[in-house]
Scaffold this active site. Structure first.
Site, PDB file in Angstrom:
ATOM      1  N   CYS A 111       0.834  -1.209   0.000  1.00  0.00           N
ATOM      2  CA  CYS A 111       0.000   0.000   0.000  1.00  0.00           C
ATOM      3  C   CYS A 111       0.867   1.257   0.000  1.00  0.00           C
ATOM      4  CB  CYS A 111      -0.951   0.004   1.189  1.00  0.00           C
ATOM      5  SG  CYS A 111      -0.151  -0.164   2.796  1.00  0.00           S
ATOM      6  N   HIS A 415      -1.616   1.108   7.489  1.00  0.00           N
ATOM      7  CA  HIS A 415      -2.072   1.111   6.092  1.00  0.00           C
ATOM      8  C   HIS A 415      -1.974   2.513   5.510  1.00  0.00           C
ATOM      9  CE1 HIS A 415      -4.171  -0.310   2.592  1.00  0.00           C
ATOM     10  NE2 HIS A 415      -5.183   0.527   2.760  1.00  0.00           N
TER      11      HIS A 415
END
Length: 468
Positions: A111, A415
């Site tokens: 990510c 994330h």
């Protein structure tokens, strides 16, 4: 994200999948880890083999479940367009795939890379600059190929780009001791590495002109008034926003970063002494990057911990206060006139809405002529040297066009997501959560100011305001 363990040839691979993704997304992640192409994989789930178009939430896998995979290694796949499995829109409007930009499939803790690519892609001129460079190999060659692939409305699996990134910068190949898969990485390091690669690869010096600023620094000894101060010139690709217990606003953090206390050798005193270094910007680039310094090394944890403090950031940035007196003197007349024009535009719009009467053709022509005169006046105020500096900001004002956020408590976990302003509708932003692309209102971006482990701004991308 749902964690599962995949067992193949006696080895265990810990991966995560999005319940809304399809089976091919999980297979593409496993192709990176095992070098078994997706078409050769047989993943055994309840009811038989996992199908490419099967939505993962319907497979029946429980979190931390162990699944068997069969298949033989072969040549890895390249950038594969795959159908978007969701076009969910946060504010409830219809989801037509064609109106969404391409997402990027998460290939196992990637990510950080996906968000970095999306933020770079928010710079429209960069794609042309990369493709005009005719670089066909290495990480920039694959970056160019990836940008072309992302012209479609489908999500893309950036396998070749990831391979080349790890080949040129091996630190992104680090394995996690906890999971056995690839470790999470710092998106700011990925951003810096890619900008450095672009600087070296683009023959037109596009990055140098459009994303690089200049600093003039004055260093003075605090312990000896008779010692002459030294002046130095430096370039920068991002401005750090330092975060202390007193930092509430981004502008505060930037100013803190432009003033430093240093200890260095004094030739006059013949010993180490304390110096005060004050830096000011002597050139503003068209695209300005601000990096929130949210991570610091915490020895007790043995990792980079996150500063969770809430720090507000502006949608419109006035960078004049960070500039040297010489540059400020050139920018202020243009900045003030441009703000006057924008204020008049806003007042006219409010008046039109309030009285609900459309102006006549003659009135519209008069207003347009008056505005053109003001624009011409503003342009005449631009300093000749600034006007000739290709890629420089001539107004001192910026609009926020992109945010890279991080959720979690440390740099080695959590994330990353990218949030990009819709160039055709500035009140709407695209949210890039890997392969999932949705839209959110501008108010959502305001909530990325931190204050906890939820999404908080980490890298901000600003674009210079034009005189128009």
């Amino acid at each position: 994200m749902v964690p599962v363990t995949i067992r193949w040839q006696g080895k265990a691979y810990n991966v995560e999948y999005d319940p809304e993704d399809s089976g091919i997304s999980l297979k593409n992640k496993l192709s990176i880890l095992t070098q078994v192409p997706a078409e050769r994989q047989k993943i055994i789930v309840k009811g038989g083999q996992l199908k490419d178009d099967q939505v993962m939430k319907n497979v029946g896998l429980k979190p931390n479940a162990t699944v068997m995979m069969m298949g033989t290694p072969g040549e890895l796949v390249t950038n594969i367009p795959i159908p978007i499995t969701t076009g969910a829109v946060d504010h409830g409007s219809d989801s037509d795939d064609e109106k969404y930009p391409s997402g990027l499939v998460n290939l196992g803790n990637t990510c950080y890379m996906n968000s970095t690519v999306q933020l770079l892609r928010a710079i429209p001129e960069l794609k042309d600059a990369v493709q005009k460079s005719n670089v066909s190999s290495g990480v920039i060659g694959e970056f160019s190929s990836l940008l072309r692939s992302m012209d479609s409305a489908n999500s893309i699996t950036p396998v070749r780009f990831l391979q080349n990134l790890r080949l040129e910068y091996p630190q992104f190949s680090e394995m996690s001791r906890e999971t056995g898969g690839y470790a999470q990485q710092d998106a700011e390091e990925c951003w810096s590495f890619l900008l450095s690669s672009l600087q070296r690869s683009l023959s037109s010096e596009w990055v140098q002109k459009n994303m690089s600023g200049k600093l003039t620094s004055t260093m003075k000894c605090d312990e000896n008034e008779n010692e002459e101060p030294t002046v130095s010139q430096d370039t920068f690709l991002s401005l750090p926003c330092h975060i202390s217990m007193h930092t509430n606003y981004m502008t505060q953090g930037i100013l803190e970063g432009l003033t430093q206390k240093l200890t260095k050798r004094s030739d006059v005193l013949n010993r180490d002494a304390i110096y005060n270094k004050v830096s000011r910007i002597s050139r503003l680039p068209k695209y300005l990057t601000v990096n929130f310094v949210r991570f610091y090394w915490k020895a007790s944890l043995g990792q980079k911990a996150k500063i969770l403090r809430k720090v507000k950031f502006p949608f419109e940035l006035d960078a004049v206060e960070f500039c040297s007196p010489e540059l400020s003197q050139k920018l202020i007349p243009v900045r003030d006139k441009l703000r006057e024009i924008e204020k008049n535009d806003e007042e006219q719009e409010r008046n039109t809405k309030r009285i609900k009467i459309q102006p006549s053709e003659e009135e519209r022509e008069s207003e347009a002529e008056s505005r053109l005169t003001q624009i011409a006046t503003c342009q005449s105020l631009v300093d000749p040297q600034l006007s000739e500096d290709d890629g420089a900001n001539i107004t001192g004002l910026y609009d926020l066009i992109g945010v890279l956020s991080h959720s979690g408590a440390s740099a080695s976990s959590g994330h990353y997501q990218a949030w990009i302003r819709n160039p055709d509708q500035h009140s709407e932003w695209f949210r890039f959560n890997d392969s999932r692309v949705s839209t959110v209102p501008a108010e959502k971006i305001e909530s990325l100011d931190g204050g906890g482990e939820a999404d908080s701004a980490y890298i901000l991308l600003y674009q210079a305001k034009n005189i128009e």
